[in-house]
Design an enzyme around this catalytic site. Structure first.
Site, short mmCIF file in Angstrom:
data_model
loop_
_atom_site.label_atom_id
_atom_site.label_comp_id
_atom_site.label_asym_id
_atom_site.label_seq_id
_atom_site.Cartn_x
_atom_site.Cartn_y
_atom_site.Cartn_z
N ASN A 1 -7.82 58.45 -52.09
CA ASN A 1 -8.84 59.49 -52.03
C ASN A 1 -9.43 59.85 -53.40
O ASN A 1 -10.59 60.24 -53.49
CB ASN A 1 -8.26 60.73 -51.35
CG ASN A 1 -9.34 61.57 -50.73
OD1 ASN A 1 -10.43 61.06 -50.44
ND2 ASN A 1 -9.07 62.85 -50.54
N LYS B 1 -1.53 49.28 -51.31
CA LYS B 1 -0.63 50.43 -51.44
C LYS B 1 0.72 50.17 -50.79
O LYS B 1 1.50 51.09 -50.59
CB LYS B 1 -1.32 51.67 -50.85
CG LYS B 1 -2.59 52.01 -51.64
CD LYS B 1 -3.10 53.39 -51.36
CE LYS B 1 -3.93 53.44 -50.12
NZ LYS B 1 -4.48 54.79 -49.89
N ARG C 1 -9.95 63.46 -44.67
CA ARG C 1 -9.48 63.61 -46.05
C ARG C 1 -10.58 64.32 -46.82
O ARG C 1 -11.77 64.16 -46.53
CB ARG C 1 -9.21 62.24 -46.69
CG ARG C 1 -8.28 61.34 -45.87
CD ARG C 1 -6.82 61.69 -46.05
NE ARG C 1 -6.43 61.68 -47.44
CZ ARG C 1 -6.15 60.56 -48.12
NH1 ARG C 1 -6.18 59.40 -47.54
NH2 ARG C 1 -5.80 60.64 -49.39
N PRO D 1 -0.54 58.30 -52.80
CA PRO D 1 -0.67 57.47 -53.99
C PRO D 1 -1.79 56.43 -53.84
O PRO D 1 -2.11 56.01 -52.74
CB PRO D 1 0.68 56.78 -54.10
CG PRO D 1 1.27 56.86 -52.76
CD PRO D 1 0.69 58.05 -52.08
N GLU D 2 -2.33 56.05 -54.97
CA GLU D 2 -3.35 55.01 -54.98
C GLU D 2 -2.66 53.70 -55.36
O GLU D 2 -1.50 53.68 -55.76
CB GLU D 2 -4.44 55.36 -56.00
CG GLU D 2 -4.88 56.81 -55.93
CD GLU D 2 -6.25 57.01 -55.33
OE1 GLU D 2 -7.02 56.05 -55.23
OE2 GLU D 2 -6.54 58.16 -54.94
#
Ligand SMILES: [Zn+2]
Length: 258
Positions: free
Chosen positions: A163, A51, A248, A2-3
């Protein structure tokens, strides 16, 4: 993963459900904290820091991070959960609702007075009350040789980007994710755009960087092998990370980004 906008929404939902109420149930299933019982304590506040999620109860802060699969869900007391019980890491309930943290990537309970020991290292929070773009820009400039795609994900530099945003920001600013931070033409514009994108998405469940809420919501993220919608060049995919364990996916247009 999650962002920051996802975590911000989770904090809002938990605040609406729990803040100002007394816990009638506290069931923590993370071994190290299984004996912590906050039943009878009042939930003062729920907030996101980048986050990270903080639920302040009594003199304590329940600190969690959603990592890959984590989620907090809120149910009317007695309702059936959408996830199996064995995935629950923490259950906090008041007289009306039950909040269940499933598959939390990180969970701990600290004294609220010691919150800084768990989130104090974070850079300025894009969705925080004390957001300060100049601090974030200064942090980016401190490591000019570092790839911009790595710097944007580093929560010590600025907190909240994941990401999706790092890839979209690089595309929108015409920079390859591997480009050195010191070679980015206009870092303040990059930081300003990060703030505007995450702000625009913080209250809606569909994340978009193109402005569209259906169809193509991203420019490059997850679009490898498809044509760039600006120039038609095939979008490429690679990997970037400080270490092999932290790799990533990156996505970019080799024509629009240099
Ligand atoms: Zn392109």
């Amino acid at each position: 993963m999650p962002e920051g906008d996802t975590v911000y929404r989770a904090a809002n939902a938990l605040r609406g459900a729990l803040a100002g109420t007394v816990l009638t149930r506290c069931d923590i299933r993370v071994p190290k904290f299984a004996t912590v019982d906050l039943t009878g304590e009042t939930v003062h506040e729920v907030l996101s820091r980048g986050k990270h999620l903080l639920i302040r109860v009594g003199d304590f802060s329940v600190h969690s991070h959603l990592k890959m699969e984590g989620t907090w869900q809120i149910y009317p007391n007695g309702a059936k959960w959408r996830q199996p019980s064995f995935k629950a890491r923490a259950i906090l309930a008041n007289s009306a609702v039950t909040a269940v943290g499933f598959e939390l990537g990180l969970f701990e309970v600290v004294r609220t007075a010691d919150e800084d020991t768990v989130v104090g290292y974070l850079g300025p929070d894009l969705l925080g009350e004390n957001w300060d773009a100049s601090v974030a820009i200064g942090n980016l400039r401190r490591e000019p040789d570092r790839e911009i795609g790595l710097a944007l994900l580093d929560q010590r530099v600025l907190a909240g980007l994941g990401n999706v945003y790092r890839n979209e920001l690089c595309f929108l600013r015409g920079a390859l994710p591997t480009r050195a931070t010191g070679d980015i033409a206009d870092l303040p514009a990059m930081v300003d755009l990060a703030k505007r994108l995450i702000e625009a998405n913080k209250d809606r469940s569909t994340r978009t960087t193109t402005g569209r809420l259906r169809g193509q919501t991203f420019w490059v993220y997850g679009r490898d092998g498809r044509p760039c919608s600006r120039c038609g060049t095939t979008i490429l995919r690679g990997e970037l990370g400080d270490t092999e364990l932290q790799l990533r996916d990156t996505y970019w247009c080799p024509h629009c980004q240099t």
